[in-house]
Design an enzyme around this catalytic site. Structure first.
Site, PDB file in Angstrom:
ATOM      1  N   LYS A  45       6.251   4.447  69.046  1.00 55.65           N
ATOM      2  CA  LYS A  45       6.234   2.835  68.910  1.00 55.65           C
ATOM      3  C   LYS A  45       4.785   2.539  68.256  1.00 55.65           C
ATOM      4  O   LYS A  45       3.847   3.395  68.502  1.00 55.65           O
ATOM      5  CB  LYS A  45       6.258   2.375  70.291  1.00 55.65           C
ATOM      6  CG  LYS A  45       7.974   2.661  70.949  1.00 55.65           C
ATOM      7  CD  LYS A  45       8.750   1.762  70.223  1.00 55.65           C
ATOM      8  CE  LYS A  45      10.342   2.314  70.672  1.00 55.65           C
ATOM      9  NZ  LYS A  45      11.304   1.667  70.209  1.00 55.65           N
ATOM     10  N   LYS A  85      10.746  11.611  68.450  1.00 56.50           N
ATOM     11  CA  LYS A  85      11.606  11.037  67.121  1.00 56.50           C
ATOM     12  C   LYS A  85      10.988   9.710  66.527  1.00 56.50           C
ATOM     13  O   LYS A  85      10.331   8.980  67.183  1.00 56.50           O
ATOM     14  CB  LYS A  85      12.990  10.652  67.769  1.00 56.50           C
ATOM     15  CG  LYS A  85      12.889   9.604  69.037  1.00 56.50           C
ATOM     16  CD  LYS A  85      14.574   9.446  69.306  1.00 56.50           C
ATOM     17  CE  LYS A  85      15.276   8.412  68.217  1.00 56.50           C
ATOM     18  NZ  LYS A  85      15.001   7.054  68.308  1.00 56.50           N
ATOM     19  N   ASP A 134      12.044   6.081  65.065  1.00 54.69           N
ATOM     20  CA  ASP A 134      12.674   5.161  65.545  1.00 54.69           C
ATOM     21  C   ASP A 134      13.953   4.614  64.355  1.00 54.69           C
ATOM     22  O   ASP A 134      13.798   5.107  63.166  1.00 54.69           O
ATOM     23  CB  ASP A 134      11.994   3.659  65.734  1.00 54.69           C
ATOM     24  CG  ASP A 134      12.418   3.267  67.004  1.00 54.69           C
ATOM     25  OD1 ASP A 134      13.861   3.071  67.439  1.00 54.69           O
ATOM     26  OD2 ASP A 134      11.553   2.562  67.917  1.00 54.69           O
ATOM     27  N   GLU A 135      14.877   3.888  64.748  1.00 51.97           N
ATOM     28  CA  GLU A 135      16.096   3.815  63.982  1.00 51.97           C
ATOM     29  C   GLU A 135      15.908   3.126  62.679  1.00 51.97           C
ATOM     30  O   GLU A 135      16.686   3.188  61.496  1.00 51.97           O
ATOM     31  CB  GLU A 135      17.028   3.045  64.766  1.00 51.97           C
ATOM     32  CG  GLU A 135      17.066   1.632  65.091  1.00 51.97           C
ATOM     33  CD  GLU A 135      16.231   1.439  66.284  1.00 51.97           C
ATOM     34  OE1 GLU A 135      15.659   2.370  66.968  1.00 51.97           O
ATOM     35  OE2 GLU A 135      15.585   0.140  66.874  1.00 51.97           O
ATOM     36  N   HIS A 152      21.514   8.708  66.477  1.00 53.73           N
ATOM     37  CA  HIS A 152      21.218   7.204  66.880  1.00 53.73           C
ATOM     38  C   HIS A 152      22.222   6.280  66.774  1.00 53.73           C
ATOM     39  O   HIS A 152      22.926   6.221  65.493  1.00 53.73           O
ATOM     40  CB  HIS A 152      20.058   6.900  66.257  1.00 53.73           C
ATOM     41  CG  HIS A 152      19.279   5.540  66.991  1.00 53.73           C
ATOM     42  ND1 HIS A 152      19.641   4.093  67.091  1.00 53.73           N
ATOM     43  CD2 HIS A 152      18.105   5.742  67.728  1.00 53.73           C
ATOM     44  CE1 HIS A 152      18.864   3.605  67.996  1.00 53.73           C
ATOM     45  NE2 HIS A 152      17.901   4.563  68.180  1.00 53.73           N
ATOM     46  N   ARG A 153      22.579   5.515  67.729  1.00 54.75           N
ATOM     47  CA  ARG A 153      23.841   4.566  67.670  1.00 54.75           C
ATOM     48  C   ARG A 153      23.582   3.062  67.394  1.00 54.75           C
ATOM     49  O   ARG A 153      24.387   2.186  67.409  1.00 54.75           O
ATOM     50  CB  ARG A 153      24.921   4.840  68.913  1.00 54.75           C
ATOM     51  CG  ARG A 153      23.961   4.626  70.182  1.00 54.75           C
ATOM     52  CD  ARG A 153      24.890   4.491  71.365  1.00 54.75           C
ATOM     53  NE  ARG A 153      24.281   4.040  72.346  1.00 54.75           N
ATOM     54  CZ  ARG A 153      24.544   3.830  73.662  1.00 54.75           C
ATOM     55  NH1 ARG A 153      26.001   3.753  73.747  1.00 54.75           N
ATOM     56  NH2 ARG A 153      23.899   3.237  74.368  1.00 54.75           N
ATOM     57  N   HIS A 160      22.894   9.402  71.525  1.00 59.75           N
ATOM     58  CA  HIS A 160      22.626   8.187  72.486  1.00 59.75           C
ATOM     59  C   HIS A 160      23.578   7.694  73.151  1.00 59.75           C
ATOM     60  O   HIS A 160      24.774   7.384  72.653  1.00 59.75           O
ATOM     61  CB  HIS A 160      22.041   7.023  71.730  1.00 59.75           C
ATOM     62  CG  HIS A 160      20.503   7.352  71.185  1.00 59.75           C
ATOM     63  ND1 HIS A 160      19.574   6.770  71.631  1.00 59.75           N
ATOM     64  CD2 HIS A 160      20.106   8.356  70.153  1.00 59.75           C
ATOM     65  CE1 HIS A 160      18.348   6.825  71.051  1.00 59.75           C
ATOM     66  NE2 HIS A 160      18.896   8.198  70.024  1.00 59.75           N
ATOM     67  N   LYS A 196      17.371  -0.797  79.403  1.00 61.22           N
ATOM     68  CA  LYS A 196      17.291  -2.099  78.755  1.00 61.22           C
ATOM     69  C   LYS A 196      18.654  -2.460  78.135  1.00 61.22           C
ATOM     70  O   LYS A 196      18.897  -3.621  77.672  1.00 61.22           O
ATOM     71  CB  LYS A 196      16.270  -2.362  78.114  1.00 61.22           C
ATOM     72  CG  LYS A 196      16.248  -1.524  76.354  1.00 61.22           C
ATOM     73  CD  LYS A 196      15.132  -1.758  75.531  1.00 61.22           C
ATOM     74  CE  LYS A 196      15.234  -1.225  74.020  1.00 61.22           C
ATOM     75  NZ  LYS A 196      13.908  -1.301  73.287  1.00 61.22           N
ATOM     76  N   SER A 233      18.105   6.590  76.802  1.00 63.74           N
ATOM     77  CA  SER A 233      16.949   6.030  75.880  1.00 63.74           C
ATOM     78  C   SER A 233      17.188   4.559  76.110  1.00 63.74           C
ATOM     79  O   SER A 233      18.498   3.950  76.077  1.00 63.74           O
ATOM     80  CB  SER A 233      16.998   6.516  74.418  1.00 63.74           C
ATOM     81  OG  SER A 233      15.910   6.021  73.708  1.00 63.74           O
ATOM     82  N   GLY A 234      16.107   3.804  76.025  1.00 61.83           N
ATOM     83  CA  GLY A 234      16.350   2.252  76.085  1.00 61.83           C
ATOM     84  C   GLY A 234      15.478   1.559  77.175  1.00 61.83           C
ATOM     85  O   GLY A 234      16.307   1.648  78.137  1.00 61.83           O
ATOM     86  N   GLY A 272       8.606   2.597  74.681  1.00 59.50           N
ATOM     87  CA  GLY A 272       7.529   1.752  75.326  1.00 59.50           C
ATOM     88  C   GLY A 272       7.196   2.398  76.707  1.00 59.50           C
ATOM     89  O   GLY A 272       5.940   1.984  76.995  1.00 59.50           O
TER      90      GLY A 272
END
Ligand code: CAP
Ligand code: MG
Length: 413
Positions: free
Chosen positions: A152, A178, A180-181, A268-269, A301, A308, A338-339, A363
């Site tokens: 991030k 990884k 990010d999308e 990644h979805r 994922h 979140k 994840s999330g 994060g």
């Protein structure tokens, strides 16, 4: 009746290995059975009016059968003869079962809940290349959750900054790092440079720590370019390619798998909620995960329950159980939680999802008040403690970074 045929088969038995059984939820102003016929017909051999053309023989080969219905739950099970489908072709399957039926005026809501494929259909797909065992073997991690991180900010770092952040993560206890999308190849962070620097730092980190690591690099792009990027990862000595499965589509996922690059395919979805989130319409994430396993995703994922993103406990546990279960000859798929994860959530996460999972912190590492290295060490300490059933507050007594993370995020639990 909307449909000219009679597909009722409620009181008769079918031989399940000759059909694909599909469970739907629907709402319609038509009488229940008429609506069920409209769905069965439009997704197979019928249309809105009477037509000729099919011989008796073709009809009996191809006609769907309504095998179960539950009026109070508004669900129906339709058995589609295997002859309706091309083996090994998910786009064709989606054009039938995920096609026109979702647009029909006579159906107000329609949700594809679950698909029961016979083994002959399942085994017409290669499934995951590595699967859970293969991923664990590559990383040499047998008995604990795999610790992951997403660099991030999502986008904004240069290729060199990205690779430096990954290096810090790997040195401080993270196993897999990884992209990010929405990071692909940007003016400020070119794919080829990023892949080169990431994999070079990966090798350095492996040497320094004596541990195996993984770089999950996002190849999402129009197919030919995605393939070129995947081949570059392979050439550089990387082990994993990341694809945004919704954006790339089933055709691309299948095609990448069939290239036999021997890379782990990370799914990644992002965007799946466009069709999975409305409880009355679209398809379940479970059904989507079924198709992705056929297509050849190695790790996917699936949600966190505690983080979140939307997703109920039942639904996520059902998906994770399916990904681990036997499925024809196809290997199990590694779930990714994840999330919105941070150390204070990990005890509950491990309680709900177990040990056989990748736990990803974005994060929850990069937002640590003492910085990335501290964040990574705190995340690792939380995962290790939770996987041994140790209270995090006890583990935090010997780890000031974990103590700080727990204090910082505890009000966000
Ligand atoms: C997580 C993440 C992932 C989500 C996707 C993000 O970052 O990188 O994309 O996990 O959701 O951008 O949100 P944080 P899901 O750890 O900072 O939240 O896994 O449910 O598909
Ligand atoms: Mg993300």
């Amino acid at each position: 009746m909307y449909n000219q045929y009679n597909f009722n088969y409620l009181k008769q038995k079918i031989s399940a290995n000759k059909y694909v059984l599909v469970d739907f939820y629907f709402e319609s102003k038509l009488p229940f059975n008429d609506a069920a016929h409209a769905i069965a017909g439009e997704s197979s051999i019928g249309t809105w009016t009477k037509i000729g053309g099919l011989t008796k023989k073709q009809y009996s080969l191809l006609a769907p059968k309504i095998t179960k219905q539950n009026l109070s739950e508004k669900t129906v099970q339709i058995a589609y003869p295997l002859a309706l489908f091309e083996f090994g072709n998910i786009p064709q399957f989606l054009s039938s079962i995920g096609g026109n039926i979702f647009s029909m005026k006579v159906v107000d809501q329609l949700r594809l809940l679950q698909i029961h494929f016979p083994n002959s259909y399942i085994n017409s797909f290669p499934g995951p290349t590595h699967g859970i065992k293969g991923i664990r073997k590559l990383l040499k991690i047998t008995n604990r959750p795999i610790i992951g991180s997403i660099v991030k900010p999502k986008v904004g770092f240069t290729a060199a900054e990205q690779a430096d952040a990954a290096y810090q993560l790997w040195l401080n206890g993270v196993d897999v790092v990884k992209d990010d999308e929405n990071l692909t190849s940007m003016s400020f962070n070119n794919f080829d440079q990023r892949a080169t620097k990431m994999i070079s730092n990966l090798k350095k980190a492996e040497q320094k720590t004596g541990l195996k690591k993984m770089a999950i690099i996002n190849i999402t792009a129009p197919y030919q370019e995605a393939l070129r990027r995947a081949k570059l990862i392979k050439k550089l000595g990387g082990t994993c390619m990341m694809v945004d499965v919704v954006a790339m589509g089933m055709s691309a996922i299948q095609a990448l798998r069939l290239e036999k690059l021997n890379l782990v395919m990370h799914g990644h979805r992002a965007g799946h909620s466009m069709f999975t989130r409305n409880e009355k319409h679209g398809m379940t994430m479970f059904a989507y995960a079924q198709l992705l396993r056929l297509a050849g995703i190695d790790q996917l994922h699936t949600g966190t329950i505690v983080g979140k993103m939307d997703g109920t406990k039942n639904e996520i546990q059902q998906i994770d159980t399916f990904l681990h279960s036997d499925y024809g000859k196809l290997k199990p798929v590694m779930p990714i939680a994840s999330g919105g994860l941070h150390p204070a959530l990990i005890t509950d996460l491990v309680k709900y999802l177990g040990q056989d999972v990748i736990i990803n912190f974005g994060g929850g590492i990069f937002g640590h008040p003492s910085g990335v290295a501290a964040g990574a060490q705190a995340a690792k300490a939380a995962v290790i403690a939770a996987s041994h059933g140790q209270e995090l507050s006890v583990a935090a007594k010997n780890n000031k970074h974990l103590a700080e993370a727990l204090a910082y995020w505890s009000n966000k639990k």
